[in-house]
Design an enzyme around this catalytic site. Sequence first.
Site, short mmCIF file in Angstrom:
data_model
loop_
_atom_site.label_atom_id
_atom_site.label_comp_id
_atom_site.label_asym_id
_atom_site.label_seq_id
_atom_site.Cartn_x
_atom_site.Cartn_y
_atom_site.Cartn_z
N GLU A 195 0.86 -1.42 0.07
CA GLU A 195 -0.18 0.01 -0.12
C GLU A 195 0.84 1.34 -0.01
O GLU A 195 0.27 2.28 -0.08
CB GLU A 195 -0.95 -0.01 1.26
CG GLU A 195 -2.16 -0.96 1.35
CD GLU A 195 -3.09 -1.02 2.60
OE1 GLU A 195 -3.16 0.35 2.70
OE2 GLU A 195 -3.36 -1.73 3.01
N CYS B 86 -4.38 -4.89 2.25
CA CYS B 86 -3.32 -5.77 3.02
C CYS B 86 -3.46 -7.18 2.19
O CYS B 86 -2.37 -7.97 2.79
CB CYS B 86 -3.83 -6.10 4.33
SG CYS B 86 -3.90 -4.30 5.17
N HIS C 223 -4.98 -12.96 8.36
CA HIS C 223 -4.52 -11.53 8.38
C HIS C 223 -4.63 -10.80 10.14
O HIS C 223 -5.74 -10.99 10.73
CB HIS C 223 -5.41 -10.61 7.32
CG HIS C 223 -4.95 -9.28 7.51
ND1 HIS C 223 -3.67 -8.80 7.28
CD2 HIS C 223 -5.68 -8.17 7.66
CE1 HIS C 223 -3.73 -7.38 7.52
NE2 HIS C 223 -4.77 -6.97 7.50
#
EC number: 2.3.3.10
Length: 347
Positions: A80, A112, A234
């Site tokens: 990102e 992400c 995650h």
Amino acid sequence: MTLGISAYGAYVPRYRIKVDEIAKVWGDDADDYKNGLMVTEKSVPDMDEDTATIAVEAARNAILRGADPKKIGAIYVGSESHPYAVKPTATIVAAAIGAGPNMTAADFEFACKAGTAAVQTCMGVVSAGIAETAMAIGADVSQGAPGDALEYTAAAGGAAFVIGKTDLIATINHTCSFTTDTPDFWRREGADYPRHGGRFTGDPGYFKHVLSASKMMLEKAGTKPSDYNYAVFHQPNGKFPTRAAQTLGFTKEQIKQGLTCPKMGNTYSGASMVGLSAVLDVAKPGDRVFVTSFGSGAGSDSFDITVTDRITKVQDLAQKTWDYIKDAKYIDYATYAKHKGKIKVDS
């Protein structure tokens, strides 16, 4: 066709800032964040570190674990926070590790999960015979606006994985994805910091996608949570992956090794990949690993992985993930603000 990981490496900057230090500046109760987010500190890039340098260090550690840069025919870097809007990070990595020029390279962006999307692309490139091996990297120097909740977790770090057909340290048995148009988190072109939908980023965003992709993977692989030695989800904070694991039926012991966020924060595109790297550092031949990433916008990629006998030959050839995390140098908020460029000076 057998595909899998032939080498891997991670990198985490040494500098850290504690949640207490951030809370002190903004008059917040640090315990609200430490208990609510299950994060006590986060990594901070040095003055000369960015996504490119982190990606290079992770890639170099993968080379140390046996990857031949001359055989890498594709490099994809998910982030990102690429340092250039127009100029790929991937070519910087290729030059630094001695790969190319007979290769393809590109930068990926999907919040992400750009790193795991790069892994899937590498699988396709290798499977199609376009490249003998391919490298996927997830790395970030994450952004969080001063005083925003994101500032307590947005961290720096990354991991690299070389995908191939031979000399595998782990086979990727299955992969699948779950994707929808869910605007839970975003950053406009030119904006310094991302914005998020608060609680909307939880259930409609993270949990809907992580749980859906994970259930798809369990069904596709014909497995149940107890079939795995490790699980990595995650980790935007410590709370979300812990809750996701519990909901799916995974135990705290299964996620413990890969749950790095509480001690280093959220590395965005690197988060689930750094967690997988930490697992591979200690995994034994035959161990089975479950991985599900998440990227806002929104989507999740899931992987079913089995560790091979070769893992023991490469684990000690480069610095391990938790060794990076434990090697910490703590800084105050003023130094942190300087490192992150939060102080703007008019020219």
